[in-house]
Design a protein around this motif. Structure first.
Motif, mmCIF file in Angstrom:
data_model
loop_
_atom_site.group_PDB
_atom_site.id
_atom_site.type_symbol
_atom_site.label_atom_id
_atom_site.label_comp_id
_atom_site.label_asym_id
_atom_site.label_seq_id
_atom_site.Cartn_x
_atom_site.Cartn_y
_atom_site.Cartn_z
ATOM 1 N N SER A 175 -3.825 6.730 0.959
ATOM 2 C CA SER A 175 -3.742 5.394 1.563
ATOM 3 C C SER A 175 -3.185 4.413 0.551
ATOM 4 C CB SER A 175 -5.139 4.919 1.974
ATOM 5 O OG SER A 175 -5.914 4.737 0.802
ATOM 6 N N GLY A 176 -2.764 3.255 1.087
ATOM 7 C CA GLY A 176 -2.249 2.226 0.214
ATOM 8 C C GLY A 176 -3.274 1.792 -0.825
ATOM 9 N N ALA A 177 -4.497 1.576 -0.373
ATOM 10 C CA ALA A 177 -5.536 1.119 -1.300
ATOM 11 C C ALA A 177 -5.724 2.123 -2.436
ATOM 12 C CB ALA A 177 -6.850 0.912 -0.549
ATOM 13 N N GLY A 225 -5.887 -4.146 -0.250
ATOM 14 C CA GLY A 225 -6.702 -3.076 0.329
ATOM 15 C C GLY A 225 -8.150 -3.468 0.535
ATOM 16 N N ARG A 226 -8.941 -2.476 0.955
ATOM 17 C CA ARG A 226 -10.333 -2.721 1.367
ATOM 18 C C ARG A 226 -11.358 -1.913 0.579
ATOM 19 N NH1 ARG A 226 -11.038 -4.752 6.888
ATOM 20 N NH2 ARG A 226 -9.085 -4.903 8.034
ATOM 21 N N THR A 227 -10.925 -1.127 -0.425
ATOM 22 C CA THR A 227 -11.903 -0.428 -1.270
ATOM 23 C C THR A 227 -12.475 -1.437 -2.259
ATOM 24 O OG1 THR A 227 -10.150 0.175 -2.814
ATOM 25 C CG2 THR A 227 -10.669 1.770 -1.061
ATOM 26 N N ALA A 248 4.714 -3.477 -8.703
ATOM 27 C CA ALA A 248 5.119 -4.031 -7.408
ATOM 28 C C ALA A 248 4.389 -3.264 -6.316
ATOM 29 C CB ALA A 248 6.626 -3.906 -7.227
ATOM 30 N N ASP A 249 3.633 -3.989 -5.509
ATOM 31 C CA ASP A 249 2.996 -3.373 -4.339
ATOM 32 C C ASP A 249 3.991 -3.473 -3.186
ATOM 33 O OD1 ASP A 249 1.611 -2.720 -2.053
ATOM 34 O OD2 ASP A 249 -0.252 -3.715 -2.661
ATOM 35 N N GLU A 250 4.681 -2.364 -2.957
ATOM 36 C CA GLU A 250 5.709 -2.313 -1.889
ATOM 37 C C GLU A 250 5.172 -1.548 -0.684
ATOM 38 O OE1 GLU A 250 9.303 -3.047 -1.732
ATOM 39 O OE2 GLU A 250 9.852 -3.515 -3.806
ATOM 40 N N ILE A 251 3.866 -1.561 -0.518
ATOM 41 C CA ILE A 251 3.254 -0.782 0.560
ATOM 42 C C ILE A 251 3.710 -1.287 1.932
ATOM 43 C CG2 ILE A 251 0.988 -0.368 1.666
ATOM 44 C CD1 ILE A 251 -0.050 -0.032 -1.316
ATOM 45 N N GLN A 252 3.836 -2.604 2.077
ATOM 46 C CA GLN A 252 4.280 -3.150 3.366
ATOM 47 C C GLN A 252 5.797 -3.378 3.399
ATOM 48 O OE1 GLN A 252 2.798 -6.382 6.737
ATOM 49 N NE2 GLN A 252 1.425 -5.650 5.208
ATOM 50 N N THR A 253 6.385 -3.655 2.235
ATOM 51 C CA THR A 253 7.808 -4.028 2.189
ATOM 52 C C THR A 253 8.745 -2.838 2.033
ATOM 53 O OG1 THR A 253 7.454 -4.405 -0.167
ATOM 54 C CG2 THR A 253 7.486 -6.357 1.238
HETATM 55 N N1 PLZ Z 1 -1.041 -3.290 -0.099
HETATM 56 C C1 PLZ Z 1 0.772 -4.830 0.468
HETATM 57 O O1 PLZ Z 1 0.002 -4.366 3.168
HETATM 58 C C2 PLZ Z 1 -2.125 -2.605 3.953
HETATM 59 C C3 PLZ Z 1 -3.907 -3.657 6.220
HETATM 60 C C4 PLZ Z 1 -4.492 -3.524 7.538
HETATM 61 P P1 PLZ Z 1 -3.988 0.883 3.253
HETATM 62 N N2 PLZ Z 1 -1.875 -3.636 4.886
HETATM 63 C C5 PLZ Z 1 -2.431 -3.469 6.212
HETATM 64 C C6 PLZ Z 1 -5.967 -3.771 7.489
HETATM 65 O O2 PLZ Z 1 -6.397 -4.784 8.046
HETATM 66 O O3 PLZ Z 1 -6.685 -2.948 6.898
HETATM 67 C C7 PLZ Z 1 -1.723 -2.827 2.536
HETATM 68 C C8 PLZ Z 1 -0.680 -3.713 2.196
HETATM 69 C C9 PLZ Z 1 -0.349 -3.912 0.860
HETATM 70 C C10 PLZ Z 1 -2.041 -2.431 0.189
HETATM 71 C C11 PLZ Z 1 -2.409 -2.176 1.491
HETATM 72 C C12 PLZ Z 1 -3.502 -1.203 1.755
HETATM 73 O O4 PLZ Z 1 -3.022 -0.059 2.393
HETATM 74 O O5 PLZ Z 1 -3.144 2.088 3.569
HETATM 75 O O6 PLZ Z 1 -4.424 0.099 4.451
HETATM 76 O O7 PLZ Z 1 -5.135 1.220 2.337
#
Ligand code: PLZ
Length: 423
Positions: free
Chosen positions: A110-112, A140-142, A240-245
């Motif tokens: 995951s991104g986080a 992220g949410r962790t 660079a956090d390119e997870i969304q871009t």
């Molecule tokens: N970094 C830049 O956009 C995830 C979140 C949705 P995960 N963005 C969507 C939600 O409400 O949970 C995101 C991001 C950037 C990190 C993350 C985290 O990526 O794959 O959701 O962990």
């Protein structure tokens, strides 16, 4: 088949309340630029699963690659018995990401998790503790990534205590910082880092080149290059956090390329694998390889099915030139959004790049955010068959992230619905 209403009743009894959904409709199928629910209702998709299905849902190459991989093997764990596709994904990421220097990659779920690992790598390589992040950031949410994320509701509220050694500095946000130029905005952030944290304590400076959840905030030109330059001089790892871009969303493979910025590390996820869960950290070989053998990993990181999907997704992006598609979508969409904005004083700004565009909604004649109007416009879109998302620290940004394979017809119909929703 159960109806959306029936499924919603079951959901309330089975799924934790803390997990929300934008629309109460349950998906039957999705492709190209549309999503169809179990009742046969169709939505034009301006969400792409939050910037994930850049190649579309069930993209033909992805389907084929996943099917073939499922039949060969589903999981061995790369840390136990490795396989080619993991290596091939890393090779491609090393080649595709900005920077001609030698690189290495590691894969996660995951991104986080990618962001967590980028911080681990930067701390390990520098021997320093602090991480600098920005106002309006989302990572992220962790536990660590909640600390890196700016917004309390809904991401952090009553979920603390949070990880330490995280320091937040101002972002360049032209609409809301009086239009500071990039160099001046960077100097403001840098001074805060130097006075309040101390450059020699900073392992990493972590930034989204265009902020996602925080409101599609595009920093003023020169902001990112100035921070990059400072980080180099200060021995700070520029992440660079390119997870969304990433992955063609903004009209380049990666948003950093727009200003020629070469990050030391890049975090990737979302668009990488056509909807399968995969994430990565890619960056300078000396930083990545600083970590001892066994220091990075996870049971599922770089799962073979996700890797097969990633290889097929990247091939699709190349074959269909989805970076060019994003620029084309951006041109069409941008023009329509500016027409709407010209006729509606609630729109303070149209911004973004490529197929990552947004409108910030305010009380007319002020910069006071209007989240209620934003929610109402978005709800009107949903009711009329267009799936839109909102974002922003103040909940007052409408954002548009269509799949990059959306047809001209679907895009046009979606924009018609949006225009009508503004009334
Ligand atoms: N970094 C830049 O956009 C995830 C979140 C949705 P995960 N963005 C969507 C939600 O409400 O949970 C995101 C991001 C950037 C990190 C993350 C985290 O990526 O794959 O959701 O962990």
């Amino acid at each position: 088949m159960a109806t959306s209403e029936e499924l919603h009743k079951r959901r309330v009894e089975a799924v934790a309340r803390g997990v929300g959904s934008t629309i109460p409709a349950y998906v039957d199928r999705a492709g190209g630029g549309t999503i169809t629910d179990v009742d046969g209702r169709e939505w034009i998709d301006f969400a792409a699963g939050i910037a994930v299905t850049n190649v579309g849902n069930s993209a033909p190459r992805v389907v084929e690659a996943v099917r073939a991989q499922v039949e060969r093997f589903t999981h061995t764990c790369f840390m136990v018995a490795p396989y080619e596709s993991y290596v091939a994904v890393c090779e491609q990421l090393n080649a595709l990401t900005p920077g001609g220097f030698e690189k290495r990659s590691a894969l996660f779920n995951s991104g986080a998790e990618a962001v967590e690992n980028a911080v681990k790598i930067a701390r390990h390589a520098t021997g320093r503790p602090a991480v600098v992040v920005f106002d309006h950031a989302y990572h992220g949410r962790t536990n660590l990534t909640m600390a890196l994320t700016a917004k309390n509701m809904p991401y952090k509220h009553r979920f603390g205590p949070f990880a330490g050694e995280v320091y937040r500095v101002p972002m360049s946000y032209p609409l809301r910082d009086g239009g500071l130029d990039g160099a001046t905005a960077a100097a403001r952030s840098i001074e805060m880092i130097e006075k309040q944290v101390g450059a020699e304590n900073v392992a990493a400076l972590l930034i989204e080149p265009i902020q996602g959840e925080g409101g599609f905030v595009v920093p003023a030109q020169g902001f990112l290059p100035a921070l990059r330059e400072w980080a180099t001089a200060a021995g700070v790892v520029f992440v660079a956090d390119e997870i969304q871009t990433g992955f063609c969303r903004t009209g380049d493979w990666f948003a950093c390329e727009h200003e020629g910025v070469q990050p030391d590390l890049i975090t990737l996820a979302k668009g990488i694998a056509g909807g399968l869960p995969l994430a990565a950290v890619t960056g300078r070989a000396d930083l990545m390889d600083a970590v001892h053998v066994g220091g990075l990993g996870g049971t599922y990181g770089g799962n073979p099915i996700a890797c097969a999907a990633a290889l097929a997704s990247m091939e699709t992006m190349r074959e269909l030139d989805l970076a060019a598609a994003a620029r084309r979508i951006g041109a069409v969409m941008g023009e329509r959004l500016r027409v709407i904005a010209a006729g509606d004083p609630r729109v303070a700004e149209v911004r973004g790049r490529g197929a990552m565009l947004a409108m910030e909604i305010v009380v007319p004649g002020t910069l006071t955010p209007d989240p209620a109007a934003t929610a109402a416009i978005s709800a009107a879109c949903h009711a009329a068959g267009l799936l839109t998302l909102t974002c922003g620290t103040y909940g007052n940004v409408l954002r548009f992230l269509p799949p990059l394979v959306i047809s001209d017809d679907e895009l046009g119909r979606g924009l018609d619905i949006l225009a009508a929703a503004f009334g």
